[in-house]
Design a protein around this motif. Structure first.
Motif, PDB file in Angstrom:
ATOM      1  N   SER A  30       3.925 144.059  15.942  1.00  0.00           N
ATOM      2  CA  SER A  30       4.756 144.754  16.924  1.00  0.00           C
ATOM      3  C   SER A  30       6.098 144.032  17.018  1.00  0.00           C
ATOM      4  N   SER A  31       7.082 144.705  17.565  1.00  0.00           N
ATOM      5  CA  SER A  31       8.416 144.105  17.670  1.00  0.00           C
ATOM      6  C   SER A  31       8.436 142.920  18.637  1.00  0.00           C
ATOM      7  N   GLY A  32       7.503 142.881  19.590  1.00  0.00           N
ATOM      8  CA  GLY A  32       7.490 141.815  20.584  1.00  0.00           C
ATOM      9  C   GLY A  32       6.635 140.608  20.236  1.00  0.00           C
ATOM     10  N   GLY A  33       5.908 140.665  19.139  1.00  0.00           N
ATOM     11  CA  GLY A  33       5.028 139.556  18.768  1.00  0.00           C
ATOM     12  C   GLY A  33       5.811 138.318  18.373  1.00  0.00           C
ATOM     13  N   LYS A  34       5.472 137.182  18.968  1.00  0.00           N
ATOM     14  CA  LYS A  34       6.208 135.946  18.715  1.00  0.00           C
ATOM     15  C   LYS A  34       5.329 134.828  18.162  1.00  0.00           C
ATOM     16  N   LYS A  35       4.044 135.077  18.060  1.00  0.00           N
ATOM     17  CA  LYS A  35       3.100 134.012  17.686  1.00  0.00           C
ATOM     18  C   LYS A  35       2.320 134.386  16.430  1.00  0.00           C
ATOM     19  N   TYR A  36       1.812 133.346  15.759  1.00  0.00           N
ATOM     20  CA  TYR A  36       0.846 133.565  14.683  1.00  0.00           C
ATOM     21  C   TYR A  36      -0.453 132.888  15.082  1.00  0.00           C
ATOM     22  N   HIS A  37      -1.529 133.350  14.464  1.00  0.00           N
ATOM     23  CA  HIS A  37      -2.867 132.929  14.851  1.00  0.00           C
ATOM     24  C   HIS A  37      -3.681 132.613  13.608  1.00  0.00           C
ATOM     25  N   TYR A  38      -4.463 131.546  13.651  1.00  0.00           N
ATOM     26  CA  TYR A  38      -5.329 131.192  12.538  1.00  0.00           C
ATOM     27  C   TYR A  38      -6.577 132.072  12.495  1.00  0.00           C
ATOM     28  N   LEU A  39      -7.008 132.544  13.643  1.00  0.00           N
ATOM     29  CA  LEU A  39      -8.224 133.351  13.730  1.00  0.00           C
ATOM     30  C   LEU A  39      -7.886 134.787  14.117  1.00  0.00           C
ATOM     31  N   LYS A  40      -8.466 135.741  13.416  1.00  0.00           N
ATOM     32  CA  LYS A  40      -8.201 137.149  13.710  1.00  0.00           C
ATOM     33  C   LYS A  40      -8.701 137.540  15.101  1.00  0.00           C
ATOM     34  N   ASN A  41      -9.734 136.864  15.567  1.00  0.00           N
ATOM     35  CA  ASN A  41     -10.276 137.174  16.893  1.00  0.00           C
ATOM     36  C   ASN A  41      -9.783 136.194  17.957  1.00  0.00           C
ATOM     37  N   CYS A  42      -8.614 135.599  17.744  1.00  0.00           N
ATOM     38  CA  CYS A  42      -8.031 134.669  18.719  1.00  0.00           C
ATOM     39  C   CYS A  42      -7.779 135.381  20.043  1.00  0.00           C
ATOM     40  N   ARG A  43      -7.991 134.669  21.108  1.00  0.00           N
ATOM     41  CA  ARG A  43      -7.766 135.196  22.454  1.00  0.00           C
ATOM     42  C   ARG A  43      -6.321 135.695  22.629  1.00  0.00           C
ATOM     43  N   GLY A  44      -5.378 135.038  21.938  1.00  0.00           N
ATOM     44  CA  GLY A  44      -3.970 135.421  22.034  1.00  0.00           C
ATOM     45  C   GLY A  44      -3.663 136.782  21.430  1.00  0.00           C
ATOM     46  N   ASP A  64      10.116 133.403  12.074  1.00  0.00           N
ATOM     47  CA  ASP A  64      10.316 132.618  13.310  1.00  0.00           C
ATOM     48  C   ASP A  64       9.159 132.747  14.297  1.00  0.00           C
ATOM     49  N   LYS A  65       7.952 132.944  13.795  1.00  0.00           N
ATOM     50  CA  LYS A  65       6.767 132.976  14.660  1.00  0.00           C
ATOM     51  C   LYS A  65       6.322 131.543  14.918  1.00  0.00           C
ATOM     52  N   GLU A  66       5.736 131.326  16.061  1.00  0.00           N
ATOM     53  CA  GLU A  66       5.215 130.008  16.446  1.00  0.00           C
ATOM     54  C   GLU A  66       3.708 130.086  16.601  1.00  0.00           C
ATOM     55  N   LEU A  67       3.037 128.958  16.451  1.00  0.00           N
ATOM     56  CA  LEU A  67       1.594 128.906  16.603  1.00  0.00           C
ATOM     57  C   LEU A  67       1.199 129.285  18.024  1.00  0.00           C
ATOM     58  N   CYS A  68       0.193 130.094  18.133  1.00  0.00           N
ATOM     59  CA  CYS A  68      -0.342 130.515  19.426  1.00  0.00           C
ATOM     60  C   CYS A  68      -0.764 129.304  20.254  1.00  0.00           C
ATOM     61  N   GLY A  69      -0.509 129.359  21.530  1.00  0.00           N
ATOM     62  CA  GLY A  69      -0.857 128.274  22.438  1.00  0.00           C
ATOM     63  C   GLY A  69      -2.352 128.031  22.583  1.00  0.00           C
ATOM     64  N   TRP A  70      -3.171 129.029  22.276  1.00  0.00           N
ATOM     65  CA  TRP A  70      -4.622 128.879  22.375  1.00  0.00           C
ATOM     66  C   TRP A  70      -5.184 128.110  21.195  1.00  0.00           C
TER      67      TRP A  70
END
Length: 72
Positions: A30-44, A64-70
């Motif tokens: 999506s245009s608003g997504g700012k994070k990347y996630h290691y797990l597809k089922n991440c809470r983020g 310019d995505k950042e790692l999810c805080g979770w």
């Protein structure tokens, strides 16, 4: 003996390091997504209304995505 043991430990540590290296990550496409996630089922990713896509870590960082805080 010490050299052999040291070499053995270095090989094991390097081998284990490659096992935990993540090369693919997940993004909310999506245009608003700012994070990347290691797990597809991440809470983020639970609020993602768009498609969840798999990309390389390098591509996510290029976007310019950042790692999810979770997951840090």
């Amino acid at each position: 003996m010490k050299k052999s043991l040291l070499l053995f430990l270095m090989v094991i540590l390097n081998w284990q390091g490659t096992l935990v290296t993540k090369t693919d990550v997940y993004l909310c496409n999506s245009s608003g997504g700012k994070k990347y996630h290691y797990l597809k089922n991440c809470r983020g990713l639970s609020n993602c209304k768009a498609q969840i896509i798999k990309v390389s870590l390098q591509k996510a960082q290029t976007l310019d995505k950042e790692l999810c805080g979770w997951e840090d």
